[in-house]
Design a protein around this motif. Sequence first.
Motif, short mmCIF file in Angstrom:
data_model
loop_
_atom_site.label_atom_id
_atom_site.label_comp_id
_atom_site.label_asym_id
_atom_site.label_seq_id
_atom_site.Cartn_x
_atom_site.Cartn_y
_atom_site.Cartn_z
N THR A 1 0.94 -1.48 -0.24
CA THR A 1 -0.42 -0.18 0.16
C THR A 1 1.35 0.93 -0.06
O THR A 1 0.80 2.22 -1.12
N ASP A 2 2.70 1.15 0.90
CA ASP A 2 2.90 2.51 0.32
C ASP A 2 3.33 2.80 -1.08
O ASP A 2 3.12 3.55 -1.20
N GLN A 3 3.54 1.37 -1.58
CA GLN A 3 3.71 2.03 -3.08
C GLN A 3 2.70 1.30 -4.01
O GLN A 3 3.07 2.46 -4.70
N LEU A 4 2.05 1.17 -3.45
CA LEU A 4 0.44 1.57 -4.58
C LEU A 4 -0.13 2.36 -4.82
O LEU A 4 -1.15 2.44 -5.24
N GLY A 5 -0.21 2.94 -3.64
CA GLY A 5 -1.45 3.32 -2.48
C GLY A 5 -2.58 2.31 -2.57
O GLY A 5 -2.13 1.60 -2.60
N LEU A 6 -3.19 2.21 -1.69
CA LEU A 6 -4.66 1.60 -0.99
C LEU A 6 -5.17 0.23 -1.43
O LEU A 6 -5.20 -0.39 -1.42
N ALA A 7 -5.80 1.34 -2.94
CA ALA A 7 -6.37 0.13 -3.34
C ALA A 7 -5.82 -0.45 -4.19
O ALA A 7 -5.95 -2.12 -4.06
N ASP A 8 -4.32 -0.30 -4.95
CA ASP A 8 -4.20 -1.04 -5.20
C ASP A 8 -3.39 -2.17 -4.45
O ASP A 8 -2.57 -3.10 -5.43
N GLY A 9 -2.75 -1.38 -3.77
CA GLY A 9 -2.13 -2.38 -2.74
C GLY A 9 -2.40 -3.35 -2.39
O GLY A 9 -2.59 -4.38 -2.18
N MET A 10 -3.78 -2.49 -1.92
CA MET A 10 -5.02 -4.13 -1.50
C MET A 10 -4.86 -5.38 -2.24
O MET A 10 -4.96 -6.53 -2.17
N MET A 11 -5.10 -5.12 -3.50
CA MET A 11 -5.66 -5.67 -4.65
C MET A 11 -3.98 -6.30 -4.52
O MET A 11 -4.01 -7.98 -4.78
N ARG A 12 -2.86 -5.96 -4.88
CA ARG A 12 -1.72 -7.03 -5.18
C ARG A 12 -1.56 -7.84 -4.31
O ARG A 12 -1.34 -8.59 -4.46
N SER A 13 -1.51 -6.95 -3.32
CA SER A 13 -1.48 -8.54 -1.00
C SER A 13 -2.71 -9.18 -1.66
O SER A 13 -2.06 -10.77 -1.24
N GLY A 14 -4.14 -9.03 -1.98
CA GLY A 14 -4.91 -9.56 -1.53
C GLY A 14 -4.65 -11.28 -3.09
O GLY A 14 -5.02 -12.39 -3.10
N VAL A 15 -4.32 -10.77 -4.20
CA VAL A 15 -3.89 -11.66 -5.03
C VAL A 15 -2.66 -12.58 -4.68
O VAL A 15 -2.31 -13.81 -4.60
N THR A 16 -1.12 -11.86 -4.30
CA THR A 16 -0.46 -12.80 -3.43
C THR A 16 -1.08 -13.47 -2.30
O THR A 16 -0.51 -14.98 -2.93
N ILE A 17 -1.82 -13.77 -1.38
CA ILE A 17 -2.07 -14.21 -0.56
C ILE A 17 -3.27 -15.65 -1.16
O ILE A 17 -2.36 -16.61 -0.51
N ALA A 18 -3.59 -15.22 -1.85
CA ALA A 18 -4.62 -15.95 -2.64
C ALA A 18 -4.31 -17.23 -3.42
O ALA A 18 -4.04 -18.16 -3.37
N THR A 19 -2.88 -16.78 -4.16
CA THR A 19 -2.26 -17.23 -4.76
C THR A 19 -1.15 -18.50 -4.06
O THR A 19 -1.50 -19.34 -4.07
N LYS A 20 -0.84 -17.73 -2.81
CA LYS A 20 -0.09 -18.68 -2.14
C LYS A 20 -0.75 -19.65 -1.92
O LYS A 20 -0.14 -21.21 -0.95
N ALA A 21 -1.85 -18.91 -0.55
CA ALA A 21 -2.39 -20.04 0.06
C ALA A 21 -3.06 -21.30 -0.96
O ALA A 21 -2.87 -22.25 -0.52
N LEU A 22 -3.86 -20.76 -2.13
CA LEU A 22 -3.92 -22.22 -3.00
C LEU A 22 -2.78 -23.55 -3.26
O LEU A 22 -3.58 -24.45 -3.43
N LYS A 23 -1.75 -22.36 -3.16
CA LYS A 23 -0.69 -23.38 -4.19
C LYS A 23 -0.23 -24.61 -3.15
O LYS A 23 -0.43 -26.55 -2.99
N HIS A 24 -0.38 -23.99 -1.48
CA HIS A 24 0.10 -24.56 -0.67
C HIS A 24 -1.57 -25.41 0.12
O HIS A 24 -1.43 -26.89 0.43
N LEU A 25 -2.33 -25.30 -0.80
CA LEU A 25 -3.46 -26.48 -0.19
C LEU A 25 -3.81 -27.14 -0.81
O LEU A 25 -3.72 -28.11 -0.91
N THR A 26 -2.96 -26.62 -2.38
CA THR A 26 -2.98 -28.27 -2.78
C THR A 26 -1.93 -29.39 -2.45
O THR A 26 -1.77 -30.59 -2.72
#
Length: 401
Positions: free
Chosen positions: A308-333
């Motif tokens: 959020t520091d680098q991308l602003g609130l909306a884009d930063g949260m979006m980036r974080s959401g994509v990152t955590i979802a991708t990692k969570a899914l990868k490890h869930l498998t």
Amino acid sequence: DVNAMQWISLAVVSSRGGHGALSTAMHAHYRAFSTATRRHTVMHAWVIDKYGDNSVLRFTKNASFPIIDYPNEVIVKVHAAGLNPIDINMRGGYGAATLKMKRDPLNIKRTDSEFPLILGRDVSGVIMECGLDVSYFKPGDEVWAAVPPWKQGSLAEFVVLSANEVSHKPKSLSHVEAACMPYVASTAWSVLVNTGGLNKDNCAKKRILILGGSGGVGTFAIQLLKSWGAHVTVTCSQNAEHLVRGIGADDVVDYTARPVEKTLKSLENFDLILDSIGGETESWALSLLKPWCGAKYVTLVTPFLRNTDQLGLADGMMRSGVTIATKALKHLTKGVHYRWGFFAPSGSALDEICELVDAGKIRPVLQEQFAFPRVPRAFQKVEGGHARGKTVVTVARVQGE
Ligand SMILES: NC(=O)C1=CN([C@@H]2O[C@H](COP(=O)(O)OP(=O)(O)OC[C@H]3O[C@@H](n4cnc5c(N)ncnc54)[C@H](OP(=O)(O)O)[C@@H]3O)[C@@H](O)[C@H]2O)C=CC1
């Protein structure tokens, strides 16, 4: 004046800090009185007026005195303040975009600036004044709390907090000892209980790995898990082994004697890993979990605020959401759960921790104590790394300390 405010506070009855019954109009009157009487009242504090290195720390006798803005707030007179790595990061601007938004979401204070900013996330002190909705505390109570990063910190004579964030301090600890714990304790509680699903009733047969056991979070987490009966393995430098064994660690692995992952793989797999190191540990640590058993990996080192520091609130949260979802899914498998863990303020968690402390099950790990004029030295100490417990600043002089 301050005494008049204390008298008024004593005269009202209300709850710990929920939405109590006393009328908003009454509070508005109280707030107006508070603001008016405090207009010229100032306090001693260490502040920063811009982000940067240690040279931005400035002592002032004229910091604004905190004001009770909401009826569930209390003002605490600070006796001791603890430092954490987040203070070093915030001094350099870490989280500025998000924390500023959280600090004043409706722009009530009508200012574009978060400065002068007071750092310091742990406080142990005495309640000086209570908002109209507060009945759980009264002036004179000895309390401890973790100050959320979006609020003005504890490197000052007084700090204002929501009563929900505050707890009665353990009777067995001095203020300096108590200031070692709230931020790391609240973080460990949040990640182990809320994110990790652990509690005092389900730990007896669990094997937990703490990556980074010798610092603030690690030394607290070891003791909490041991008090709940878990088997605790810890990684740390060789010269911290004595410390972590002394507070209960069952197995200790020296991470400087590479490769640490090989040694850890030779042990039985884990039900939960608490990672306070981050970086490349993620590439090997998840394979140490028991697969398909609900085992969890919780890391404290996340890119959330940096995004959020680098991308602003909306884009930063979006980036974080994509990152955590991708990692969570990868490890869930692969049959394990991947989570990000965060500090969360909680007076009720501190109440439970207080009981464990007063029962002698958790003790403070104080590494070094600094007087208030030496705050820049305390920052240097924390910035130097290699913590072995906590660094605390004495703000008010207490007899016997
Ligand atoms: N997400 C959140 O909300 C929160 C995140 N955190 C983060 O968690 C981390 C830990 O916090 P805290 O305990 O307060 O930090 P400390 O600075 O108190 O402790 C860090 C410890 O880790 C040790 N260490 C360093 N490298 C390694 C390694 N590779 N393996 C094992 N141990 C290592 C250090 O000692 P040595 O170098 O001598 O080995 C030191 O004892 C920090 O990065 C902090 O920012 C903390 C609180 C909340």
